[in-house]
Scaffold this active site. Structure first.
Site, PDB file in Angstrom:
ATOM      1  N   ASP A   1       0.841  -1.197   0.000  1.00  0.00           N
ATOM      2  CA  ASP A   1       0.000   0.000   0.000  1.00  0.00           C
ATOM      3  C   ASP A   1       0.879   1.252   0.000  1.00  0.00           C
ATOM      4  O   ASP A   1       0.378   2.372  -0.098  1.00  0.00           O
ATOM      5  CB  ASP A   1      -1.011  -0.011   1.156  1.00  0.00           C
ATOM      6  N   SER A   2       2.201   1.056   0.072  1.00  0.00           N
ATOM      7  CA  SER A   2       3.146   2.165  -0.132  1.00  0.00           C
ATOM      8  C   SER A   2       2.910   2.822  -1.481  1.00  0.00           C
ATOM      9  O   SER A   2       3.374   3.927  -1.730  1.00  0.00           O
ATOM     10  CB  SER A   2       4.591   1.667  -0.024  1.00  0.00           C
TER      11      SER A   2
ATOM     12  N   GLU B   1       9.440  -4.318  10.722  1.00  0.00           N
ATOM     13  CA  GLU B   1       9.921  -3.024  10.208  1.00  0.00           C
ATOM     14  C   GLU B   1      10.451  -2.108  11.311  1.00  0.00           C
ATOM     15  O   GLU B   1       9.813  -1.928  12.355  1.00  0.00           O
ATOM     16  CB  GLU B   1       8.766  -2.326   9.460  1.00  0.00           C
TER      17      GLU B   1
HETATM   18  O1  KIV Z   1       3.520  -1.133   1.728  1.00  0.00           O
HETATM   19  C1  KIV Z   1       4.678  -1.565   1.698  1.00  0.00           C
HETATM   20  O2  KIV Z   1       5.428  -1.373   0.738  1.00  0.00           O
HETATM   21  C2  KIV Z   1       5.154  -2.330   2.853  1.00  0.00           C
HETATM   22  C3  KIV Z   1       6.618  -2.594   2.940  1.00  0.00           C
HETATM   23  C4  KIV Z   1       7.293  -1.422   3.508  1.00  0.00           C
HETATM   24  C5  KIV Z   1       6.908  -3.831   3.695  1.00  0.00           C
HETATM   25  O3  KIV Z   1       4.385  -2.656   3.700  1.00  0.00           O
END
Ligand code: KIV
Length: 281
Positions: free
Chosen positions: A47-48, A185
């Site tokens: 969701d990044s 994380e």
């Molecule tokens: O949304 C994302 O890209 C993530 C990663 C940082 C693990 O959750």
């Protein structure tokens, strides 16, 4: 023999075989293809994407519709890696029934192999229910970006003994709930090692040190495509932003000077056709 599709069983077995797992994010077909060709074990449609692709301030506003749209594109390019869809904020937080329904959408509409959700002890019952429904789940503990404001921002987690103990408890609860792996994380490296030794499923670190079972990075961070906010744990392997900027600048100059298109990029018309046309107009 060609490379086989990675399964959840392969991911679990990597820990037993002490083989480090490589995972990166992808949000579209070209990056799905690149992640596949680079030999990733797992590709996360994170969701990044709200921040690095859609320009949002955080991941909070990302919806199921955004995720399904991007997941479909990535799945088309990823033949071998395990593709994991990241459940967005509030798609699994309201009720267990809604969580199962939305996890199912990632599989049925998106074509994912698994889903990921953020949270530890409090979300163990949700994980259990999704796993029972036949959907593999990857956990995500430590810094959980969807609830970063409640955690006081994008900050290192588990800094004092009590907070570190809670993260170990989160990991144990997720293992018991049936996750096939978990993302850890932004925690001190020694805590990364303690969590990794405490559970039997692979721990995939992002800012959790080297003594974990694998690593994940946001691809746009490691290739220099997103530099609005670069966490300490990111290693930038290249800067394609510079390469793209140079190409776009050269294109603009060629357009302005009439150098593009040249004969190589233009189509011929037979002389006879041209003469006929000229008489007709
Ligand atoms: O949304 C994302 O890209 C993530 C990663 C940082 C693990 O959750």
């Amino acid at each position: 023999m060609g490379r086989a599709k990675t399964t959840v069983k392969d991911i679990r077995q990597a820990k037993i075989a002490e083989r480090k797992l490589a995972m990166c994010t992808a949000y579209d077909y070209p990056f799905g293809l690149l992640a596949d060709e680079a030999g990733m074990d797992m590709v996360l449609v994170g969701d990044s994407l709200g921040m690095v692709v859609m320009g949002m301030e955080s991941t909070v506003a990302v919806t199921m519709e955004h995720m399904i749209h991007h997941v479909r594109a990535v799945v088309r390019g990823c033949y071998h890696p395990l593709v994991i869809g990241d459940m967005p904020f509030m798609s699994y937080n309201i009720s267990i029934a809604e969580a199962i329904h939305n996890a199912g959408r990632f599989m049925k509409e998106g074509g994912c192999d698994a889903v990921k959700l953020e949270g530890g002890v409090d979300f163990a019952p949700t994980v259990t229910a999704i796993v029972k429904a036949g959907i593999p789940v990857q956990g995500h503990i430590g810094l959980t970006p969807q609830t970063a404001s409640a955690l006081g921002g994008f900050k290192l987690q588990g800094r004092d003994a009590a907070a570190a103990k809670q993260i170990v408890e989160d990991a144990l609860a997720l293992e018991k709930a049936g996750v096939f792996s978990m993302v850890l994380e932004a925690v001190p490296a020694p805590l990364g090692q303690i969590v990794t030794n405490a559970v039997s499923v692979p721990v995939i670190g992002i800012g959790a040190g080297a003594d974990v079972d694998g690593q994940v990075l946001v691809t746009h961070d490691m290739v220099g495509l997103f530099d609005k906010f670069v966490p300490k744990f990111v290693k930038q392997y290249t800067n394609i932003r510079e390469t793209i900027l140079t190409a776009l600048g050269a294109y603009k100059k060629d357009v302005q000077t009439g150098t593009f298109p040249g004969p190589e990029q233009s189509f011929e018309m037979p002389e006879e056709t041209l003469q006929q046309l000229k008489k007709m107009i």
